[in-house]
Design an enzyme around this catalytic site. Structure first.
Site, PDB file in Angstrom:
ATOM      1  CG  ASN A  62     -14.282  66.731 -13.294  1.00  0.00           C
ATOM      2  OD1 ASN A  62     -13.616  67.757 -13.243  1.00  0.00           O
ATOM      3  ND2 ASN A  62     -15.523  66.666 -12.863  1.00  0.00           N
ATOM      4  CD  GLU A  64     -19.161  66.252 -15.250  1.00  0.00           C
ATOM      5  OE1 GLU A  64     -20.110  66.932 -15.676  1.00  0.00           O
ATOM      6  OE2 GLU A  64     -18.962  66.057 -14.040  1.00  0.00           O
ATOM      7  CB  CYS A  73     -12.245  60.602 -12.088  1.00  0.00           C
ATOM      8  SG  CYS A  73     -13.772  59.912 -11.470  1.00  0.00           S
ATOM      9  CD  GLU A  75      -9.392  61.700  -8.583  1.00  0.00           C
ATOM     10  OE1 GLU A  75     -10.070  61.976  -9.600  1.00  0.00           O
ATOM     11  OE2 GLU A  75      -9.873  61.680  -7.435  1.00  0.00           O
ATOM     12  CB  CYS A 112     -14.469  57.358  -7.418  1.00  0.00           C
ATOM     13  SG  CYS A 112     -13.707  56.908  -8.986  1.00  0.00           S
ATOM     14  CB  CYS A 115      -9.685  57.346  -9.086  1.00  0.00           C
ATOM     15  SG  CYS A 115     -10.506  58.244 -10.415  1.00  0.00           S
TER      16      CYS A 115
HETATM   17  N1  THU Z   1     -14.920  63.035  -9.974  1.00  0.00           N
HETATM   18  C1  THU Z   1     -13.558  63.140 -10.113  1.00  0.00           C
HETATM   19  O1  THU Z   1     -13.058  63.701 -11.097  1.00  0.00           O
HETATM   20  N2  THU Z   1     -12.785  62.590  -9.140  1.00  0.00           N
HETATM   21  C2  THU Z   1     -13.250  62.027  -8.010  1.00  0.00           C
HETATM   22  O2  THU Z   1     -12.469  61.567  -7.203  1.00  0.00           O
HETATM   23  C3  THU Z   1     -14.677  61.971  -7.747  1.00  0.00           C
HETATM   24  C4  THU Z   1     -15.561  62.377  -8.866  1.00  0.00           C
HETATM   25  C5  THU Z   1     -15.749  63.649 -11.005  1.00  0.00           C
HETATM   26  C6  THU Z   1     -16.524  62.697 -11.866  1.00  0.00           C
HETATM   27  C7  THU Z   1     -17.662  63.570 -12.321  1.00  0.00           C
HETATM   28  O3  THU Z   1     -17.242  64.334 -13.436  1.00  0.00           O
HETATM   29  C8  THU Z   1     -17.888  64.519 -11.162  1.00  0.00           C
HETATM   30  O4  THU Z   1     -16.697  64.489 -10.390  1.00  0.00           O
HETATM   31  C9  THU Z   1     -19.068  64.156 -10.278  1.00  0.00           C
HETATM   32  O5  THU Z   1     -18.999  62.857  -9.843  1.00  0.00           O
END
Ligand code: THU
Length: 161
Positions: A62, A64, A73, A75, A112, A115
């Protein structure tokens, strides 16, 4: 009136050692990828690894951003990179895991909705099932294809129906 039930089958394992060698490799790479996540805001470090049908592994994590919605994310980082590098190669497997305070979460983290939608696009595009491996410390969940993770989904078939 008809009532329909949609079934999702989840294979659960207690340890990655129970998985086939190929899946173990995808899992290990997802775990490594999580260490490189850029997650200064959530402190929730997610790693993903995609195995393509040509044998290539593509990792993602991920990413940010101070403008929160601009982040992405793990994925989708992995999937978009895989599809951009090898546009004609189907995805065979994706493994996902998450760490908080350098500790792998006990329970597997499900992808999520966005994704799932992106994974489904790839599965539909190549008409080839993507195995989803969700890794937790105490449990590993495997779903044989993305369609089961996103029932009643919207895909390109809906344009013509
Ligand atoms: N996140 C992912 O990378 N994948 C997921 O399946 C769920 C959430 C990340 C997004 C964000 O950077 C952090 O996790 C918190 O939501």
């Amino acid at each position: 009136m008809q009532t329909k039930e949609i079934k999702t089958i989840i294979h659960e394992y207690n340890s990655i050692e129970e998985l086939p060698q190929e899946d173990i490799l995808v899992v290990k790479k997802a775990k490594k990828a999580a260490q490189r996540a850029y997650a200064p805001y959530s402190k929730f470090k997610v790693g993903a690894c995609v195995l393509l049908e040509n044998g290539e592994f593509i990792e993602g994590n991920n990413q940010e951003n101070a403008a929160y919605p601009s982040g992405l994310c793990a994925e989708r980082v992995a999937m978009f990179y895989a599809n951009s590098k090898y546009p004609d190669v189907p995805v065979k497997t994706i493994a996902v895991c998450a760490y908080v305070n350098s500790k792998l979460l006990d329970e597997p983290v499900p992808p999520c909705g966005s994704c799932r939608q992106v994974l489904l696009e790839s599965e539909t595009r190549f008409n080839s099932p993507i195995k989803v491996i969700l890794i937790g410390e105490n449990k590993i969940s495997i779903i044989d294809n993305v369609k089961q993770l996103l029932p009643l989904s919207f895909d390109n078939n809906n344009f013509s129906s």
